[in-house]
Design a protein around this motif. Structure first.
Motif, PDB file in Angstrom:
ATOM      1  N   PHE A 177      39.677  50.522  16.066  1.00 41.25           N
ATOM      2  CA  PHE A 177      40.106  49.692  14.942  1.00 41.25           C
ATOM      3  C   PHE A 177      39.212  49.867  13.725  1.00 41.25           C
ATOM      4  N   ALA A 178      37.938  50.190  13.962  1.00 41.21           N
ATOM      5  CA  ALA A 178      37.003  50.276  12.849  1.00 41.21           C
ATOM      6  C   ALA A 178      37.231  51.532  12.012  1.00 41.21           C
ATOM      7  N   HIS A 179      38.050  52.457  12.487  1.00 39.21           N
ATOM      8  CA  HIS A 179      38.194  53.732  11.793  1.00 39.21           C
ATOM      9  C   HIS A 179      38.678  53.547  10.351  1.00 39.21           C
ATOM     10  N   GLY A 180      39.680  52.683  10.169  1.00 37.55           N
ATOM     11  CA  GLY A 180      40.182  52.429   8.821  1.00 37.55           C
ATOM     12  C   GLY A 180      39.091  51.879   7.912  1.00 37.55           C
ATOM     13  N   ASP A 181      38.209  51.075   8.470  1.00 36.95           N
ATOM     14  CA  ASP A 181      37.152  50.480   7.646  1.00 36.95           C
ATOM     15  C   ASP A 181      36.022  51.469   7.387  1.00 36.95           C
ATOM     16  N   TYR A 208      30.241  50.802  21.547  1.00 32.52           N
ATOM     17  CA  TYR A 208      31.231  51.202  22.545  1.00 32.52           C
ATOM     18  C   TYR A 208      30.599  51.807  23.791  1.00 32.52           C
ATOM     19  N   ARG A 209      29.490  52.542  23.608  1.00 36.39           N
ATOM     20  CA  ARG A 209      28.984  53.322  24.736  1.00 36.39           C
ATOM     21  C   ARG A 209      28.663  52.460  25.944  1.00 36.39           C
ATOM     22  N   SER A 210      28.053  51.296  25.696  1.00 32.67           N
ATOM     23  CA  SER A 210      27.649  50.470  26.833  1.00 32.67           C
ATOM     24  C   SER A 210      28.848  49.820  27.514  1.00 32.67           C
ATOM     25  N   LEU A 211      30.031  49.949  26.917  1.00 32.58           N
ATOM     26  CA  LEU A 211      31.208  49.282  27.489  1.00 32.58           C
ATOM     27  C   LEU A 211      32.144  50.255  28.202  1.00 32.58           C
ATOM     28  N   ARG A 212      31.687  51.509  28.369  1.00 23.40           N
ATOM     29  CA  ARG A 212      32.581  52.506  28.970  1.00 23.40           C
ATOM     30  C   ARG A 212      33.113  52.046  30.318  1.00 23.40           C
ATOM     31  N   LYS A 213      32.271  51.321  31.053  1.00 24.42           N
ATOM     32  CA  LYS A 213      32.686  50.962  32.407  1.00 24.42           C
ATOM     33  C   LYS A 213      33.384  49.605  32.463  1.00 24.42           C
ATOM     34  N   LEU A 255      36.546  46.683  25.334  1.00 30.01           N
ATOM     35  CA  LEU A 255      36.304  47.783  24.410  1.00 30.01           C
ATOM     36  C   LEU A 255      37.101  47.571  23.119  1.00 30.01           C
ATOM     37  N   LEU A 256      38.369  47.169  23.279  1.00 28.75           N
ATOM     38  CA  LEU A 256      39.210  46.924  22.111  1.00 28.75           C
ATOM     39  C   LEU A 256      38.652  45.786  21.271  1.00 28.75           C
ATOM     40  N   VAL A 257      38.221  44.721  21.955  1.00 31.70           N
ATOM     41  CA  VAL A 257      37.683  43.569  21.231  1.00 31.70           C
ATOM     42  C   VAL A 257      36.445  43.982  20.459  1.00 31.70           C
ATOM     43  N   SER A 258      35.615  44.814  21.086  1.00 34.57           N
ATOM     44  CA  SER A 258      34.420  45.291  20.411  1.00 34.57           C
ATOM     45  C   SER A 258      34.797  46.104  19.172  1.00 34.57           C
ATOM     46  N   ALA A 259      35.844  46.915  19.293  1.00 33.79           N
ATOM     47  CA  ALA A 259      36.272  47.721  18.143  1.00 33.79           C
ATOM     48  C   ALA A 259      36.760  46.829  17.005  1.00 33.79           C
ATOM     49  N   ILE A 260      37.472  45.754  17.355  1.00 39.00           N
ATOM     50  CA  ILE A 260      37.934  44.832  16.313  1.00 39.00           C
ATOM     51  C   ILE A 260      36.742  44.180  15.634  1.00 39.00           C
TER      52      ILE A 260
END
Lengths: 344, 318, 338
Positions: free
Chosen positions: B40-44, B97-102, B108-113
């Motif tokens: 989600f952060a890509h646009g920003d 994101y890295r620490s949430l791979r598992k 992961l999505l919430v972190s991206a938001i």
């Protein structure tokens, strides 16, 4: 009646043929084993039977009926309803501003009571009299899209695993798939879900039906856990169970839907010899209770000990089918399964 | 009724905007292809790239460099924004994101938001920097004018069509980047490693591929493309704002899904389609309904072709 | 079984005392007015919790359903339209209309992978604002629909002075929502939601009709959000402009659910207190205090607390997922659906 029959089932993934032209039939109250080396396509066959994969060719029959739902008249009616309702909905939505102005804005003044009948008449006459490009195109386009969407959703769902499970085919998974955060009883109750009838409203308002059903199924779930030997742990989380017992819980969950047939995918994997003996007894008890059992297994003592008939797969092809004694004496099977052991 | 010149003109605009959307869409598609995360952060990140470009314009005084100097200035902007956005995207992966791979996909999505919101707020603060290009930083939230470093003149003289140097810039930047990226993914070691990780991260790590580093590189490349896109976007549209990331992100994601997420040519095809649909809708339907139309297209693709035009079927292992 | 007061009960019981506190305390805190906002967002977040917490589907467009509820309430009650229903019947109608809107969005999209749903709902949130803005014949565009009626009890309408009545009405509706959701959670439906969240393929193979169960979650959430929208419109006596229901609101609701404890009712209540407390109590009071002392009245962006909102929401999400993935008040396993 034959519980499960496949006719020439083939499953392809791209260029890879995982299962090729398999024919077999399972009679009621049999214990039927599918064996073969790793990668022979046994689990893929199970997935094709339970609707997780669609066979590329061939037919699977469950209890004498084809696994795929035929297109009934009711369904066709549903497509028509989708066309009409979504078409009209689109036509109204696209022209909402015109329609609103014609019906509400033009007739409403603060002082007088609103002439409802007039406004509703105006609504339809406006819709009818507007330029055909504005009304007919959205109607047809929207209707066509809605109808196509209804068809696509039917097409995708006509072989759905949930549908097949509801028709009396239950299964376990090779890599155990329990609901780890739910308790044991809850896991079993999920398996019973499609036998329950109390709906949204009886849950929301706690109607008497909700309580009577809850009592009934909780009691049954408790009995089922006793049956597989997990009665003392009913309220633990499934995730806290030791590995060997998880398979038992999976079997209990699969039995919960009162299936006519249960598919067990490597139930003895990772079990020690005494657990395997217990498992054999359990499988026999399941069969004796009236459920047909189909199992995939590598554990030869278990397979030869409990099965009524055996199907042997190699590289996706069926190389033999018969009673344990026949399989044991079939040179092709011995070679496939035991490799070159006999040849030195 | 349908004037050919109007139609062609809209087509040119649509294709140029479509190329920019495609460049952003590649960032989504690469990251989704490799770790199944909608970043989600890509646009920003893209939006912050535009802010950096504007800051560079102000700090280096590029406007005063003269015609040929301005071309060099644009090159500086492109490189600067690409490096910045690439590093920013890489650090998001590293920190958030890295620490949430598992953990679950939902976390992961919430972190991206969350990251998207943090970046958006940084953009708001950035707009308040007291520089002349940001109008003295007085109205931080207001859209900023981006100087037209590439003149908006018609190269075809008084012809009935209008192609500006800005159009050419868009094509000159995006097409080589896309070709280069395709070659990189197909031919180089990194590209091979990326495809391997996308297929099966566990197997890839067992084969000695440094999975985390490959994912990091993917984030960097995706971000850098967003950086290029941000400069081209700013020069083409001449206005930027801290909320533009969400809108651009929606379009780019729709493009990625339309083309088939995980597929590079798909992202380009999707981007061009969305660009053209937007331009045509602006012209022939109504400007105010364009976003709604694009959204309806997204829903329709997801119903009828959830794997997109060029995407492959993904199977869940059972 | 002996009844023990759970955390939810304790929180709600404490909440009844707040207006009292307002009267006892010597300072003008106007706590009850601020806590009203907490209740409203708690209702909204409880709706989101059904779809995101129980069924595990990320819905980023919950504010759109709130907008639909608010505008439904506005159109049905406002004197500039012919419908002119009363508060209660209009509020009652927001629920089925919200559910219908949820159904319309959910029907084509719920068969998709979860992460696609996130982007579709995000888009829906933006589109609903656009549509409300564009259809100004119907919705009055950016003016919003006003004035809207307040609730009537025994024939007379409340006025703005009935501060405490509003407070207790919202509290009562919150309690009703909590009870309704708890009843659903501890039923066959709740169990099916949990099973889908954990393993969709296994649930399907057990005969759970996944699309239908997801649809019920989605529509329930939409209905609750629409009711919250109707309530907020009634409190403000206006629907406000469409951009009042933007992405920020959806994210605030998501923050409440994630920070408080995903899938836990008590967690949502605590989360609402923390996040709305930050958002509309601490930030607002800080802004007022700074204005009173002449700091940052204009110019510097950093000196306006309101400009830190996105950062706070974003950090809350990132940190909560990282440090406390199950939230402040995690759901209790042995209390999972009965």
């Amino acid at each position: 009646m034959t519980v499960l029959r496949t006719r020439g089932v083939t499953v392809r993934f791209g260029g890879l043929v995982a299962v090729e032209n398999v024919h077999f039939a399972v009679e009621p109250r049999q214990i039927y084993a599918v064996i073969g080396p790793n990668g022979a396509g046994k689990t893929t066959l199970f997935n094709a039977v339970t609707g997780i994969y669609a066979p590329s060719e061939g037919v699977v029959e469950l209890n004498g009926r084809e696994q795929v739902d035929p297109l009934t008249k009711l369904m066709v009616l549903r497509f028509v309803v989708a066309f009409v309702s979504i078409g009209i909905g689109t036509a109204i939505a696209v022209n909402i501003e015109t329609l609103w102005t014609a019906t509400i804005v033009d007739h409403y003044t603060f002082a007088q009571p609103f002439p409802w009948a007039l406004a509703i008449g105006e609504f339809w006459s406006t819709l009818w009299n507007m330029p055909r490009t504005d009304s007919l195109i959205p109607l047809v386009l929207g209707g066509a899209v809605g109808c196509a969407a209804a068809f696509v959703s039917w097409w995708r769902g006509r072989r759905a695993p949930d549908h097949i499970a509801r028709s009396g085919v239950a299964r376990t998974f090779q890599n155990i798939r329990l609901f780890n955060e739910l308790s044991l009883v809850q896991n079993v109750l999920v398996g019973m879900d499609h036998r329950m009838r109390a709906g949204f409203l009886s849950a929301l308002f706690r109607l008497p039906r909700f309580f009577s059903e809850r009592r009934k199924f909780h009691a049954e779930a408790g009995q089922l856990l006793e049956f597989v030997g997990l009665g003392s742990r009913a309220d633990n989380a499934a995730g806290s169970l030791p590995y060997g017992l998880r398979r038992r819980l999976e079997i209990a969950r699969a039995l919960a839907g009162k299936p006519t047939m249960i598919l067990l995918d490597e139930p003895a994997a990772g079990m020690n010899p005494s657990e395997v003996v217990d498992l054999m007894a359990l499988i026999r008890r399941v069969r004796d209770a009236g459920t047909t059992v189909v199992l995939i297994e590598h554990h030869m003592r278990l397979v030869m000990g409990v099965s009524d008939r055996i199907l042997v797969l190699q590289y996706g092809k069926q190389i033999a089918e018969g009673t344990p004694a026949e399989i044991r004496s079939n040179p092709k099977c011995v070679e496939a399964y035991l490799g070159s052991e006999d040849h030195g | 009724m349908l004037d050919l010149d109007v139609f062609l003109q809209q087509l040119i605009t649509g294709l140029s905007n479509g190329m920019i959307i495609a460049l952003i869409a590649i960032g989504y598609t690469m990251v989704y292809g490799i770790i199944e995360l909608i970043n989600f952060a890509h646009g920003d990140v893209f939006m912050l790239g535009a802010f950096l470009a504007l800051t560079l314009v102000g700090a280096l005084g590029i406007e005063a460099w003269g015609p040929s100097g301005q071309v060099a200035g644009v090159a500086v902007l492109l490189v600067g924004s690409a490096l910045f956005c690439g590093s920013l995207n890489w650090s998001l992966d590293r920190c958030a994101y890295r620490s949430l791979r598992k953990s679950s996909k939902l976390s992961l999505l919430v972190s991206a938001i969350g990251c998207s919101f943090i970046c958006m707020n940084l953009g708001l603060f950035w707009g308040g920097v007291p520089m002349e290009v940001f109008a003295g930083g007085n109205a931080a939230a207001a859209p900023k004018d981006f100087p037209a470093l590439i003149p908006q003149v018609n190269l075809l003289g008084d012809g009935f069509l209008r192609i500006t140097p800005a159009d050419l810039l868009v094509w000159a930047v995006t097409i080589p980047l896309m070709i280069g990226l395709t070659i990189m993914v197909k031919r180089t070691r990194l590209g091979r490693a990326m495809r391997a990780v996308a297929q099966d991260p566990v197997a890839a790590s067992l084969m000695g591929i440094p999975v985390d580093r490959v994912i990091g590189a993917t984030f960097f490349i995706g971000g850098a493309l967003g950086g290029f896109a941000s400069v081209v976007y700013s020069l083409y549209n001449n206005t930027i704002g801290f909320q533009m990331g969400t809108r651009a992100g929606m379009d780019a994601f729709t493009a990625a899904v339309l083309g088939g997420i995980g597929s590079l040519p798909g992202a380009v095809l999707g981007g061009l389609t969305i660009g053209c649909v937007r331009a045509m809708s602006d012209q022939y339907l109504e400007l105010r309904w364009t976003n709604t139309i694009v959204f309806c297209i997204l829903v329709l693709i997801l119903i009828f072709r959830p794997n997109g035009l060029l995407g492959a079927t993904r199977r869940e292992k059972v | 079984m002996r009844w023990r007061p759970g955390p939810i009960f304790i929180i709600l019981a404490l909440a009844t005392c707040i207006p009292l506190l307002d009267q006892i305390l010597p300072v003008e805190l106007q706590l009850s007015e601020a806590v009203r906002g907490v209740f409203l967002y708690a209702i909204l977040a409880l709706g989101l919790n059904v779809v995101t917490g129980y069924a595990g589907l990320l819905n980023l467009g919950i504010a759109a359903f709130m907008a639909i509820g608010a505008y439904t309430f506005g159109i049905l009650t406002c004197e500039i339209y012919p419908f002119q229903l009363g508060f209660w019947s209009a509020l009652g109608l927001t629920i089925p209309i919200g559910a219908l809107a949820g159904f319309i969005l959910g029907a084509p999209t719920l068969g998709l992978r979860g992460d696609y749903l996130a982007i579709v709902t995000l888009g829906f949130g933006e589109i609903v604002q656009d549509v409300l803005k564009n259809l100004d014949v119907v919705t009055k565009g950016t003016q919003g629909i006003n004035p809207l009626p307040a609730p009537t009890f025994g024939g007379h309408e409340w006025t703005a002075d009935d501060e405490y009545k509003w407070y207790y009405l919202l509290l009562a509706l919150l309690v009703v929502t909590v009870i309704a959701i708890r009843n659903l959670e501890r039923s066959r439906l709740g169990r099916a939601w949990f099973s889908i969240r954990e393993d969709e393929i296994a649930s399907r193979s057990m005969g759970i009709r996944v699309e239908r169960i997801k649809m019920i979650a989605f529509a329930t959430a939409a209905a609750i959000a629409a009711m919250a929208g109707g309530l907020s419109a009634s409190i403000l006596s206006s629907t406000g402009e469409p951009s009042n229901y933007d992405f920020q609101i959806s994210i605030l609701a998501l923050c409440i659910v994630i920070v408080g404890g995903i899938g836990s009712i008590a967690g949502v209540l605590v989360g609402a207190l923390v996040m709305v407390g930050l958002n509309s109590i601490v930030l607002v009071k800080a802004t007022a205090w700074m204005a009173a002392h002449g700091i940052g009245s204009q110019g510097n962006v950093l000196l306006s607390p309101n400009n830190w909102k996105f950062l706070i929401f974003g950090l809350a999400l990132v940190l909560a997922v990282r440090l406390k993935p199950s939230g402040l008040v995690p759901p209790r396993i042995e209390r999972a659906p009965q």
